[in-house]
Design a protein around this motif. Sequence first.
Motif, PDB file in Angstrom:
ATOM      1  N   ALA A 254     -16.187  28.840   3.066  1.00  0.00           N
ATOM      2  CA  ALA A 254     -17.312  29.265   3.887  1.00  0.00           C
ATOM      3  C   ALA A 254     -18.539  29.475   3.013  1.00  0.00           C
ATOM      4  CB  ALA A 254     -16.967  30.554   4.622  1.00  0.00           C
ATOM      5  N   LEU A 255     -19.680  28.993   3.463  1.00  0.00           N
ATOM      6  CA  LEU A 255     -20.941  29.230   2.758  1.00  0.00           C
ATOM      7  C   LEU A 255     -21.532  30.549   3.224  1.00  0.00           C
ATOM      8  CD1 LEU A 255     -22.266  25.600   3.074  1.00  0.00           C
ATOM      9  CD2 LEU A 255     -22.021  26.796   0.894  1.00  0.00           C
ATOM     10  N   ASP A 256     -21.701  31.481   2.294  1.00  0.00           N
ATOM     11  CA  ASP A 256     -22.229  32.800   2.647  1.00  0.00           C
ATOM     12  C   ASP A 256     -22.974  33.374   1.443  1.00  0.00           C
ATOM     13  OD1 ASP A 256     -22.853  35.266   3.650  1.00  0.00           O
ATOM     14  OD2 ASP A 256     -20.779  35.934   3.950  1.00  0.00           O
ATOM     15  N   ALA A 257     -24.299  33.210   1.427  1.00  0.00           N
ATOM     16  CA  ALA A 257     -25.114  33.678   0.304  1.00  0.00           C
ATOM     17  C   ALA A 257     -25.109  35.191   0.178  1.00  0.00           C
ATOM     18  CB  ALA A 257     -26.544  33.160   0.458  1.00  0.00           C
ATOM     19  N   ARG A 258     -24.658  35.905   1.220  1.00  0.00           N
ATOM     20  CA  ARG A 258     -24.616  37.379   1.150  1.00  0.00           C
ATOM     21  C   ARG A 258     -23.470  37.876   0.299  1.00  0.00           C
ATOM     22  NH1 ARG A 258     -23.991  38.179   7.433  1.00  0.00           N
ATOM     23  NH2 ARG A 258     -22.411  36.614   6.854  1.00  0.00           N
ATOM     24  N   ALA A 259     -22.420  37.080   0.140  1.00  0.00           N
ATOM     25  CA  ALA A 259     -21.278  37.503  -0.668  1.00  0.00           C
ATOM     26  C   ALA A 259     -21.690  37.565  -2.135  1.00  0.00           C
ATOM     27  CB  ALA A 259     -20.113  36.545  -0.485  1.00  0.00           C
ATOM     28  N   PRO A 260     -21.277  38.611  -2.855  1.00  0.00           N
ATOM     29  CA  PRO A 260     -21.730  38.771  -4.244  1.00  0.00           C
ATOM     30  C   PRO A 260     -20.979  37.896  -5.238  1.00  0.00           C
ATOM     31  CG  PRO A 260     -20.260  40.560  -3.645  1.00  0.00           C
ATOM     32  CD  PRO A 260     -20.451  39.755  -2.399  1.00  0.00           C
ATOM     33  N   ALA A 261     -19.973  37.146  -4.777  1.00  0.00           N
ATOM     34  CA  ALA A 261     -19.153  36.362  -5.703  1.00  0.00           C
ATOM     35  C   ALA A 261     -18.627  35.122  -4.990  1.00  0.00           C
ATOM     36  CB  ALA A 261     -17.989  37.209  -6.220  1.00  0.00           C
ATOM     37  N   VAL A 262     -18.112  34.208  -5.788  1.00  0.00           N
ATOM     38  CA  VAL A 262     -17.311  33.112  -5.240  1.00  0.00           C
ATOM     39  C   VAL A 262     -15.891  33.646  -5.112  1.00  0.00           C
ATOM     40  CG1 VAL A 262     -16.391  30.802  -5.641  1.00  0.00           C
ATOM     41  CG2 VAL A 262     -18.758  31.324  -6.238  1.00  0.00           C
ATOM     42  N   LEU A 263     -15.355  33.609  -3.890  1.00  0.00           N
ATOM     43  CA  LEU A 263     -14.091  34.261  -3.579  1.00  0.00           C
ATOM     44  C   LEU A 263     -13.022  33.231  -3.243  1.00  0.00           C
ATOM     45  CD1 LEU A 263     -15.702  36.901  -1.215  1.00  0.00           C
ATOM     46  CD2 LEU A 263     -15.009  37.291  -3.595  1.00  0.00           C
ATOM     47  N   LEU A 264     -11.784  33.575  -3.545  1.00  0.00           N
ATOM     48  CA  LEU A 264     -10.664  32.674  -3.280  1.00  0.00           C
ATOM     49  C   LEU A 264      -9.449  33.502  -2.900  1.00  0.00           C
ATOM     50  CD1 LEU A 264     -10.675  29.537  -3.583  1.00  0.00           C
ATOM     51  CD2 LEU A 264      -9.332  29.858  -5.654  1.00  0.00           C
ATOM     52  N   THR A 265      -8.616  32.986  -1.999  1.00  0.00           N
ATOM     53  CA  THR A 265      -7.370  33.673  -1.661  1.00  0.00           C
ATOM     54  C   THR A 265      -6.357  33.506  -2.791  1.00  0.00           C
ATOM     55  OG1 THR A 265      -6.405  31.752  -0.566  1.00  0.00           O
ATOM     56  CG2 THR A 265      -7.728  33.236   0.806  1.00  0.00           C
ATOM     57  N   THR A 266      -5.362  34.364  -2.793  1.00  0.00           N
ATOM     58  CA  THR A 266      -4.322  34.296  -3.817  1.00  0.00           C
ATOM     59  C   THR A 266      -3.572  32.970  -3.747  1.00  0.00           C
ATOM     60  OG1 THR A 266      -4.057  36.705  -3.704  1.00  0.00           O
ATOM     61  CG2 THR A 266      -2.279  35.452  -4.735  1.00  0.00           C
ATOM     62  N   ALA A 267      -3.276  32.522  -2.512  1.00  0.00           N
ATOM     63  CA  ALA A 267      -2.533  31.271  -2.356  1.00  0.00           C
ATOM     64  C   ALA A 267      -3.343  30.091  -2.871  1.00  0.00           C
ATOM     65  CB  ALA A 267      -2.161  31.069  -0.886  1.00  0.00           C
ATOM     66  N   ALA A 268      -4.630  30.052  -2.563  1.00  0.00           N
ATOM     67  CA  ALA A 268      -5.472  28.944  -3.026  1.00  0.00           C
ATOM     68  C   ALA A 268      -5.618  28.966  -4.537  1.00  0.00           C
ATOM     69  CB  ALA A 268      -6.839  29.018  -2.357  1.00  0.00           C
ATOM     70  N   ALA A 269      -5.723  30.170  -5.113  1.00  0.00           N
ATOM     71  CA  ALA A 269      -5.817  30.276  -6.567  1.00  0.00           C
ATOM     72  C   ALA A 269      -4.547  29.757  -7.233  1.00  0.00           C
ATOM     73  CB  ALA A 269      -6.073  31.729  -6.963  1.00  0.00           C
ATOM     74  N   GLY A 270      -3.397  30.090  -6.649  1.00  0.00           N
ATOM     75  CA  GLY A 270      -2.141  29.608  -7.201  1.00  0.00           C
ATOM     76  C   GLY A 270      -2.035  28.096  -7.125  1.00  0.00           C
ATOM     77  N   ALA A 271      -2.487  27.523  -5.990  1.00  0.00           N
ATOM     78  CA  ALA A 271      -2.442  26.069  -5.838  1.00  0.00           C
ATOM     79  C   ALA A 271      -3.339  25.377  -6.849  1.00  0.00           C
ATOM     80  CB  ALA A 271      -2.850  25.683  -4.422  1.00  0.00           C
ATOM     81  N   ALA A 272      -4.386  26.068  -7.309  1.00  0.00           N
ATOM     82  CA  ALA A 272      -5.302  25.505  -8.305  1.00  0.00           C
ATOM     83  C   ALA A 272      -4.824  25.733  -9.725  1.00  0.00           C
ATOM     84  CB  ALA A 272      -6.693  26.111  -8.126  1.00  0.00           C
TER      85      ALA A 272
END
Length: 541
Positions: A254-272
């Motif tokens: 999701a594109l959201d300039a209000r978020a202070p960081a680039v965020l990722l779920t635990t599952a997606a991080a593991g897949a990467a």
Amino acid sequence: MKAGVGRLALVAGLALAQGCAHAPSVPPETLARLAETPRGYLAGPVMGLGGDTSVLNNQDFIWALDFAPEGGRVAYSRLGLKAYNLSVWSLTPEPRLMTDPDINAQQWDVEGVAFSPDGARVAAVSRDGSVRVFDAASGQVQGVFTTEEPLVSVAFHPSGRWLALGSAQGLVSVVSVPGLTFATELRAHTGPVSALAFALDGTLYTGGWDKHLRAFRASEQRARADHARTRFARQGGFAVVQGSLQGKAPVALALDARAPAVLLTTAAAGAAGINVAALTDSLSVPGALGTTVARVAHGQSLRFKSLAVDGVDVAICDACVPQGLQGVLGAPFTDRVEVSFDEAAGEALLSLKGGAPSDASAVATLVLEPRSDFSYEGHVNDVTVDARGARLGVAFSEEKAERSRTVYERERKNIEEPRGPWNAGAMVDAATGQVLRKWERHHGVVSTAAISPDGRALASGGWDKRVYLFAEGEDAPRGERAFGWSVRRVRFSPDGQWLGVAAWTPQKATGNQESDPSAVLTGVRYVAPIVERREPPVAAQ
């Protein structure tokens, strides 16, 4: 189900329509010359189909089939009990199943397979939008690339360094091999890209249900990697784009300039490939229910097709990501990347602010430049190229090759489809698009056509359960085969000795489950064959 049933005797459903079934396919002295000639193939008038026949499968629906240009192998995609499988066979000294890995779940049809020029790899494309590349000997998956549209066709560039992928919505994408990174794309057709075929000079031929056959010059060039166009969707108040992290599995972000960081779920991080438990740094991320402490992975790489955004810090936070998504592109991303939207095309344009850095201003890519556009009165279902790149084998049909309820009802009631001037297999001049010869033998859809390596014979298959072999200058077929159900693919082996057929078969759930042949190799007989030699595959120019 078993992958195949090995080498069998001829069965009644595969009886010769004409000619002697026991006539030798090729004289021994010609076979000896063929074996001594690198990239050699048989040339001359065809006599018919006969000689040796091998039934590789008589239990499954077979969708696609391809011969390896080198290495003496054949591969096909089959619908197994639990998944689609990729069956790879060695042809020497006798047909032998080498490997049979799963491709994907049953709900996603696998309509295209292709060997690399050296026969070491096999690519399979699926309607789940992915291309998977397998080691031909072991069946091990070497890489996966996921696109934004269902895939139905695939072809290796003759250099082996690029793969062309055709989508059900008209898009041709090119990815590198073996890395499977995005190179380029273009909208080649207004409907499915039913066929892709490279000539040895690198020309790409594409066929479509928009009744067009197009040719593209393919050249390797250096291109800037500071922008990309990618599909987007509106979901939960966000614009959502698809990318990948560290070149691994795709993620919906999701594109959201209000978020202070680039965020990722635990599952997606593991897949990467990120070991979340080993991360030591953390970041406080404010949310609707309070502040969450998220672990941080530094220096990650985000990729959106040709655009790479490197050196990105990613915070791992399940509670911070909207449900159904894998991540959020927050302020650190939007500070570096300009985002605009083409609502009409449903695409987001991503551009690096300030352009690409000097050390990454250009990357190698395969550029496709339009050369020719030929239109016909029939839908184009299949395209093949002869060894010289001079002639094409093209399958046409007057109706789209869609498996509808109406089609199944006709088959159930044994209602024969009509013949017609564009229910045909044809030889086509590759330079001009002129139809040199068209055979209107089939009833209904002609799903596939293969031109012989020397360009003098054409094999065609259709939903009328028939395969025909035609010789230039003759009206009547030189050979015929009957199958239990729709024929999906016919292909000549690179040396011209064999014709491979992929078909569906009436499946049986009881007994030994054996049914009519569905993956078959049959010898091609010639009047007085000689041996010719194709030019070496080109490097991308």
